[in-house]
Design an enzyme around this catalytic site. Structure first.
Site, mmCIF file in Angstrom:
data_model
loop_
_atom_site.group_PDB
_atom_site.id
_atom_site.type_symbol
_atom_site.label_atom_id
_atom_site.label_comp_id
_atom_site.label_asym_id
_atom_site.label_seq_id
_atom_site.Cartn_x
_atom_site.Cartn_y
_atom_site.Cartn_z
ATOM 1 N N SER A 96 97.869 24.661 27.788
ATOM 2 C CA SER A 96 97.486 24.232 29.143
ATOM 3 C C SER A 96 96.093 23.645 29.302
ATOM 4 O O SER A 96 95.794 23.090 30.355
ATOM 5 C CB SER A 96 97.617 25.398 30.108
ATOM 6 N N SER A 153 99.205 23.382 32.170
ATOM 7 C CA SER A 153 99.066 23.723 33.574
ATOM 8 C C SER A 153 97.678 23.429 34.158
ATOM 9 O O SER A 153 97.543 23.421 35.387
ATOM 10 C CB SER A 153 99.348 25.212 33.758
ATOM 11 N N LYS A 164 89.612 25.921 37.591
ATOM 12 C CA LYS A 164 91.046 26.098 37.828
ATOM 13 C C LYS A 164 91.224 27.266 38.792
ATOM 14 O O LYS A 164 90.499 28.263 38.705
ATOM 15 C CB LYS A 164 91.709 26.399 36.476
#
Ligand code: GLN
Length: 485
Positions: free
Chosen positions: A177, A153, A78
């Site tokens: 997330s 997310s 990420k």
């Protein structure tokens, strides 16, 4: 069967037996990324040259036989993990061009094993969101249906695994997330206990809630990834110095006699019928496997969303103060003084959701409102933690849905932030309580979208979650289903 279809533990076997080299494997994954990323939008940046260099180094180590579990395995991160020499943006315009001078601890630990980092993954800007639509790089598309969100997310991290563009990924989880996008994309995602994995070198959103964790093809891979990153780190003052068990070794212990709690507040009206029936079937599977299902209550669940969105935004407003065009962030300077420079830099650099959160959080912390909002939320947080503690006096694990519905359409909730926040109801209590949660595939909707199951454990009981998840995988085949891409 393509090599990209294999699990991390299968690839590891092939590397050890020299059936494939890390360089070959890395090239195959890079080709896969080139072929499908445009349909998914999971990668923000692919670092081909660095990846091939890391693979060559891993191949040398594989020759010596002195390897680690991740040696030569292609992974992706990420874009919230800072990476030495590689642009790190947190999917925000304000950080465009930011090249960190060092690696964070989790990334360091992967590199020590000579894992291969393929690139940086899309996400909601500063990890604020549940759909990955709040990204300066555009929404991630769900590999099962490109009209649907991947979740957020860590949407890029989940979609990347589901689309077989890396063997496994790392994400972060502040209020769901990792678990929610894992559920929407049909992969496994673990949010470890607060303090289990170092956040040194991870861009902060809400520091009392943020935690690093893996997204993987199956539970065994999840155990391998957790093993690599877990453990005390003097560079993160919230990391906890408690022994790290051998996670992969513990997964096969089964669930006979395990007490699984079913919190009644999580099976509410409004729960999508496909989710409800899928979770019911999962409960039946656990009964057949010899677990005991116990009804429990988490009475303060209704307050979790309000509590989370006060605390998370308050902490975000403070953490994001550093993006001012001086310490961090792109500068916009109209030449009208310092205040105007701050104003314009932040106005141009942040997206609308990030601005909304900064304003909400600043308001909740402002004098006169602090007691009514922030302090009250902290007290409610204690009640939510106590609810979980009380439940864990009776049961070993809690079983719940991950999200109230399967992945929704891109655009469906974007105009209504409250609707979006409400979809976090089943994941945020785990963060507020600081404990651990695992999401794993347990079924599909009538439309063919994946549905996830959440297992919640006591603090530092990741081992229990992993063995409970593994037992389910052995009895079912949902983790083997592949996104049609
Ligand atoms: N969806 C939640 C939010 O928008 C959680 C995000 C996260 O875990 N980073 O804040």
């Amino acid at each position: 069967m393509e090599l990209t279809d294999l699990t991390l533990h299968e690839l590891r076997g092939l590397l050890a037996e020299k059936k494939v080299s890390s360089t070959e494997l890395t090239k195959i994954f890079l080709e896969r990324i080139a072929a499908v990323n445009s349909k998914v939008n999971a990668f923000i940046k692919v670092v081909e040259e660095e990846a091939l260099q890391a693979a060559a180094k891993a191949d040398q180590r594989l020759q010596t036989g002195d390897t680690a579990p991740l040696t030569g395995i292609p992974l992706a991160l990420k874009d919230i993990f800072i990476t030495e020499g590689i642009e790190t943006t947190c999917a925000s315009k304000i950080l465009s061009g930011f090249i960190p001078p060092y690696d964070g601890t989790a990334v360091n630990r992967l590199k020590k094993q000579d894992a291969v980092i393929l690139g940086k993954l899309n996400m909601d800007e500063f990890a604020m969101g549940s759909s990955n639509e709040n990204s300066a790089f555009g929404a991630v598309k769900n590999p099962w249906n490109p009209a649907c969100v991947a979740g957020g997310s860590s949407g890029g991290s989940a979609a990347c695994v589901a689309a077989r563009m890396a063997a496994a990924t790392l994400g972060t989880d502040t209020g769901g997330s990792i678990r929610q996008p894992a559920s929407h994309c049909g992969v496994v995602g673990l949010k470890p206990t607060y303090g289990r994995v170092s956040r040194y070198g991870v861009i902060a959103f809400a520091s009392s809630l943020d935690q690093v964790g893996p997204l993987t093809r199956d539970v065994e891979d999840c155990a391998i990834m957790l093993q690599a990153v877990a453990g005390y780190d003097p560079l993160d003052s919230t990391s906890i110095d408690t022994p790290v068990p051998d996670y992969p070794a513990g997964i096969k212990k089964g669930v006979k006699g395990l007490k699984i709690g079913r919190p009644k507040e999580y099976f509410i009206e409004g729960l999508d019928p496909d989710v409800a029936s899928t979770i019911d079937r999962a409960i039946a599977t656990y009964r057949e496997l010899g677990a005991e299902i116990v009804d429990v209550s988490l009475p303060h669940t209704d307050y979790a969303i309000a509590c989370y969105y006060l605390i998370a935004t308050a902490e975000a407003s403070s953490n994001l103060a550093r993006y001012d065009g001086v310490r961090f962030g792109q500068r916009v300077n109209p030449g009208e003084g310092l205040i105007e420079m701050y104003r314009q830099s932040r106005a141009a650099g942040f997206g609308p959701e990030v601005k909304r959160r900064i304003m909400l959080g600043t308001y909740a912390l402002s004098s006169g409102y602090y007691d009514a909002y922030y302090l009250k939320a902290q007290k409610v947080r204690t009640l939510i933690r106590q609810d979980l503690n009380n439940a864990f006096e009776e049961v070993d694990v809690l079983l719940t849905p991950v999200a109230p519905s399967p992945a929704f359409r891109i655009g469906e909730k974007a105009a209504d932030p409250l609707q979006m926040y409400l979809s976090d109801i089943f994941t945020i209590s785990v963060n507020l309580a600081g404990t651990c949660g695992l999401s794993l595939p347990c079924g599909q909707s009538q439309e063919g979208l994946p549905i996830g199951l959440q297992l919640i454990g006591k603090p530092f009981a990741e081992e229990t979650l992993l063995r409970t998840g593994y037992a389910f995988e052995q009895a079912t085949d949902w983790h083997l289903k592949k996104a049609p891409l």
